[in-house]
Write a protein that holds these residues in place. Structure first.
Motif, PDB file in Angstrom:
ATOM      1  N   VAL A 185      21.482  10.432   7.942  1.00  0.00           N
ATOM      2  CA  VAL A 185      21.436  11.427   8.951  1.00  0.00           C
ATOM      3  C   VAL A 185      22.070  10.974  10.192  1.00  0.00           C
ATOM      4  O   VAL A 185      22.048   9.647  10.369  1.00  0.00           O
ATOM      5  CB  VAL A 185      19.837  11.750   8.888  1.00  0.00           C
ATOM      6  CG1 VAL A 185      19.546  12.709  10.251  1.00  0.00           C
ATOM      7  CG2 VAL A 185      19.113  12.036   7.824  1.00  0.00           C
TER       8      VAL A 185
ATOM      9  N   MET B  13      29.687  17.679  13.137  1.00  0.00           N
ATOM     10  CA  MET B  13      28.354  17.972  13.992  1.00  0.00           C
ATOM     11  C   MET B  13      27.141  16.837  13.521  1.00  0.00           C
ATOM     12  O   MET B  13      26.051  17.076  13.783  1.00  0.00           O
ATOM     13  CB  MET B  13      27.794  19.369  13.496  1.00  0.00           C
ATOM     14  CG  MET B  13      29.080  20.481  13.849  1.00  0.00           C
ATOM     15  SD  MET B  13      28.392  21.966  14.144  1.00  0.00           S
ATOM     16  CE  MET B  13      29.432  22.949  13.255  1.00  0.00           C
TER      17      MET B  13
ATOM     18  N   ARG C 198      24.164  16.382  15.662  1.00  0.00           N
ATOM     19  CA  ARG C 198      23.244  17.116  16.038  1.00  0.00           C
ATOM     20  C   ARG C 198      22.263  17.006  14.721  1.00  0.00           C
ATOM     21  O   ARG C 198      21.739  18.169  14.408  1.00  0.00           O
ATOM     22  CB  ARG C 198      23.679  18.465  16.171  1.00  0.00           C
ATOM     23  CG  ARG C 198      24.926  18.703  16.879  1.00  0.00           C
ATOM     24  CD  ARG C 198      24.796  18.504  18.465  1.00  0.00           C
ATOM     25  NE  ARG C 198      26.110  18.541  19.111  1.00  0.00           N
ATOM     26  CZ  ARG C 198      26.909  17.506  19.395  1.00  0.00           C
ATOM     27  NH1 ARG C 198      26.457  16.446  18.912  1.00  0.00           N
ATOM     28  NH2 ARG C 198      27.874  17.888  20.205  1.00  0.00           N
ATOM     29  N   GLY C 199      21.960  15.657  14.286  1.00  0.00           N
ATOM     30  CA  GLY C 199      21.037  15.555  13.313  1.00  0.00           C
ATOM     31  C   GLY C 199      21.300  16.118  12.026  1.00  0.00           C
ATOM     32  O   GLY C 199      20.543  16.536  11.111  1.00  0.00           O
ATOM     33  N   GLY C 200      22.590  16.067  11.521  1.00  0.00           N
ATOM     34  CA  GLY C 200      23.092  17.045  10.113  1.00  0.00           C
ATOM     35  C   GLY C 200      23.042  15.542   9.254  1.00  0.00           C
ATOM     36  O   GLY C 200      22.984  14.518   9.467  1.00  0.00           O
TER      37      GLY C 200
END
Ligand SMILES: Cc1ncc(C[n+]2csc(CCOP(=O)(O)OP(=O)(O)O)c2C)c(N)n1
Ligand code: SF4
Ligand code: SF4
Lengths: 597, 189
Positions: B10, B41, B44-46
């Protein structure tokens, strides 16, 4: 010296080694790291431009003044820069100029999947396509030489996988290239019709010479193996093709892809039994090969959209991917990107949702981290088209709503600070000029956050981290003729709410709300620390006994907050919380409190 | 023969540093190396992945479905997300660590407790308590290098001078702890 570099690092290195003196860009995935890496080379003046058109135009000036220059941008950036591109293709260069277009097959982080190879024939300029980092570096130099030899800007077309993949590169020292002495040359550099008509003819002559070059350059080469299958490919697809076919096929590898090498294609195509054209997105090579009279397989075999990874090629040709495990995928939950803990856009969207519900407002989004506000729990955007479009699109929509009888519907538009500087200002000017009445928000988080926190004309620093002017958005907005401007801290929900109500009360003039608080992931500057007191220095926690499990705090969408279903209470992850206090303000029972340190 | 290592996790878990150390080490050992990362991205927690391939001559930097010799997952659910990329007969190294996707944070839906069972059922799975080990070492962030250590051991790459690679690529104040983390990761498998 051997180095393991990404394609973007290699392009930067190539610019350095080839004596480039001026580089300009506007950030955009997957191109951003090109300019970021160029800033490490003192010999090159590296700049973030306000937008891609500006980046190309200033690079054009550098070329005319006699230096080698490079402008880089993502594919959609070249749309913005296409006006100078078309004209500069006529005038040609003094110092070599390379324009990097970084395309995004697969749309990992882009609004379109346009195939910018079309720009080369459109502008009638040569195009090179690297397959790996070594070629990325080498081709910058070759492109500059072609640019100077044929008097033309050159397009260097890469894709996400080339930009962001690493491979081994041989690196050398810089070769200084002197600045060519400036000579005024009106016939060459003023594009009035009388001169441009003459330049226009030269462009055609240039293309003819480039065709010959294309047939003879080692950038295009044939690799003979088994002749039952012949693969014609360029860019990253060439590596994929070799992965799948290995030595069971022969290859025509194209590195110089406009104009295509017709003679070489004929030589290759006439000697193989079955031809596969392996190219991502549009069938550009395929159509040329067909036009030359050869039967070949392209879009009839491979999908004309998305990335063409080795497994997709394998599946298209062999009928299936390599064997893989079957398993229960139902346990896998998606991980969509979200606004970070402490994101200054959160307060704006939290209050916006209530306004939308109450006023039936239409909200126009733009491109930046705040586009994530379209999702739950905010549901804060009706439409988003392209960068810089929010204010004018809102103005058009509001104009139509205003035609309806008894219209009460208001249109609210948002842009980030970087987007505002990019092309936002001109939209706002137009709204004022045409007596619009939209509500325009500038979400000023003191950074170009989505692409990795680059500086912009408002941050006070250049790409090379030199202190510079920090343009004040409020002053700019007033200078655009907006009389109604308010600046708020978006983490102060009451102030945010009041700002919306204030703007909604202004019915026949445009208004601007500026939210100003730094992005939580930004590396704060000295000025940020001075201006924003207590910048992310607190932590909040949930007092379990007081929490009634109403879930109100989860509606802020902060990823630091978890609702524990087993005890029916909220919980804040201490490590993730950065203390913006938004959840604290929405909690109805006072269960959320500041951690006493 | 080209070998493929797929590192997944993650955003923010340090897969990028792990793959940087890994690829640098492989290059210095004389291999041809290619690596691919998609990180648009990721902050952003992807879900993030680093695909590493090495051998005498590597063509594609991208690993195919059914192509990874080893799947190294920094987070449990990510292992399952990427499992189809594992070669039949390949190994899984999975960190016994979970990060809830945002959609599960608000209490709608649960993070399944059967993931490790499913992994073990399908492939040769080595579960590593890297988080616990990292905390023991004094910094949870070195979880990534612990997992790298386990990977290095399982891929028989211990011969490479990893200490030197760490010294050259990690900030000086973190060199010692990362060296210990790498060793700990090797010892765990
Ligand atoms: C024409 C064009 N250029 C560049 C991009 C890439 N891009 C996407 S988001 C973004 C940054 C936006 O920054 P800002 O408006 O400040 O919003 P933030 O991400 O900081 O919230 C950029 C440059 C794009 N999508 N379109
Ligand atoms: S990077 Fe900054 S602006 Fe973007 S979501 Fe995170 S906190 Fe918000
Ligand atoms: S204060 Fe609340 S909303 Fe802000 S970061 Fe911490 S948990 Fe998230």
């Amino acid at each position: 010296m051997k180095k393991l570099l990404t394609g973007n690092e290699a392009i930067a290195r190539g610019a350095y080694e080839a004596g480039v003196r001026y580089a300009a860009a506007y950030p955009g995935t997957p191109s951003t790291e090109i300019l970021e890496n160029i800033t490490q080379y003192e010999e090159i003046k590296a700049e973030w431009a306000a937008n891609e058109k500006v980046a190309l135009e200033s690079s054009i000036g550098a070329s005319i003044a006699g230096a080698r220059a490079i402008a880089s941008m993502k594919h959609v950036g070249l749309n913005v820069a296409s006006d100078p591109l078309m004209s500069f293709a006529y005038t040609g260069v003094t110092g070599g100029l390379v324009i990097v277009t970084a395309d995004e097959p697969g749309q990992h982080s882009s609004q379109t999947e346009q195939d910018n190879r079309h720009f080369a024939p459109f502008a009638k300029i040569p195009m090179l396509e690297p397959s790996d980092s070594q070629e990325s570096k080498d081709m910058v130099k070759i492109a500059l030489e072609i640019s100077e030899e044929f008097d033309t800007p050159v397009l260097l077309r890469t894709t996400t996988r080339v930009c962001h993949s690493k491979s081994i590169v041989d690196c050398y020292d810089r070769e200084e290239v002197p600045i060519i002495e400036y000579k005024k040359n009106k016939q060459k550099y003023i594009t009035v019709p009388a001169f441009a008509k003459i330049l226009r003819v030269k462009v055609e002559e240039r293309i003819e010479k480039l065709k010959e070059y294309s047939n003879n350059t080692p950038l295009n080469f044939i690799e003979w193996n088994d002749k039952k299958i012949g693969v014609i490919s360029s860019g990253m697809c060439f590596n994929y093709a070799k992965e799948v076919f290995g030595e069971s096929a022969s290859y025509l590898k194209l590195g110089f892809t406009y104009p295509l090498p017709d003679e070489m294609i004929k030589e290759f195509a006439s000697q193989v039994d079955k031809i596969y054209i392996i190219e991502e997105n549009d069938p550009i090579i395929e159509e040329r090969v067909k036009m030359l009279g050869f039967d070949c397989h392209g879009v009839d075999t491979f999908p004309p959209y998305g990335e063409l990874t080795p497994d997709i090629i394998r599946k298209s040709v062999e009928g299936s991917t390599k064997p893989s495990l079957e398993y229960d995928k139902s346990m896998v939950v998606p991980r969509p990107p979200t606004l970070c803990a402490g994101c200054p856009h959160r307060g704006f969207f939290y209050e916006l949702r209530k306004i939308i519900a109450k006023k039936n407002a239409v909200v126009v989004g733009d491109i930046g981290c705040y586009t994530l506000g379209m999702a739950e729990p905010y549901d804060g955007i009706d439409f988003t088209i392209n960068m810089g479009s929010a204010y004018p699109a809102a103005h058009g929509a509001q104009s139509v709503f205003n035609m309806l009888e008894d219209n009460k519907r208001r249109v609210i538009a948002m842009q980030g600070d970087s987007t505002f500087f990019h092309t936002g200002i001109s939209g706002l000017l137009s709204t004022v000029f045409n007596k619009g009445n939209t509500i325009n928000v500038v979400l000023d988080n003191r950074a170009t956050a989505m692409t990795g926190h680059q500086d912009n004309p408002g941050t006070g620093y250049t790409a090379e981290k030199d202190p510079t002017i920090s343009l004040d958005i409020e002053t700019l907005v007033r200078a655009c003729g907006i009389n109604n401007v308010i600046s708020v801290n978006p983490n102060d929900l009451e102030a945010m709410r009041n700002a919306f109500n204030w703007a909604l009360a202004i019915e026949d003039e445009p208004s601007v709300i500026i939210t100003r608080w730094p992005c939580a992931l930004k590396k704060f500057t000295k000025e940020d620390r001075e201006e924003f007191e207590g910048l992310f220095s607190d932590k909040y926690e949930v007092e379990e006994e007081v929490c009634i499990g109403c879930k109100r705090c989860t509606k802020t969408g902060c990823p630091a907050i978890e609702f524990k279903t087993d005890i029916n209470k909220s919980y804040i992850d201490y490590n993730q919380c950065v203390g913006c206090s938004v959840c604290y303000q929405v909690c109805p029972t006072g269960a959320i409190r500041k951690v006493v340190k | 023969m080209t070998k493929s290592i797929l590192l997944v996790g993650v955003g923010g878990q340090g897969t990028i540093l792990a793959s940087k150390l890994l690829t640098t080490g492989l290059m210095e050992a004389g291999y041809d190396v290619k690596m691919s990362e998609i990180h648009g991205m990721s902050q952003r927690g992807g879900s993030v992945s680093s695909q590493v391939r090495y051998g005498d001559k590597v063509e594609s930097p991208v690993i195919e479905i059914g192509g990874a010799d080893i799947l190294v997952s920094f987070e449990k659910m990510e292992a399952l997300r990427w499992l189809e990329y594992l070669k039949i007969g390949g190994k899984i190294v999975v960190n016994n660590f979970q990060i809830k996707p945002v959609s599960l944070l608000s209490g709608k839906g649960e993070y399944s407790d059967k993931i490790l069972d499913e992994l073990k059922d399908k492939a040769d799975t080595i579960i590593v308590d890297a988080a616990e080990k990292a905390r023991e070492l004094g910094n949870e962030r070195v979880m990534n290098v612990i997992l790298l250590g386990s990977t290095v051991k399982l891929m028989n790459l211990q011969e490479i001078d990893w200490d030197k690679i760490i010294e050259e690529n990690v900030k000086s104040q973190f060199v010692e702890i990362n060296k210990r983390a790498l060793q700990a990761g090797m010892d765990l498998v």
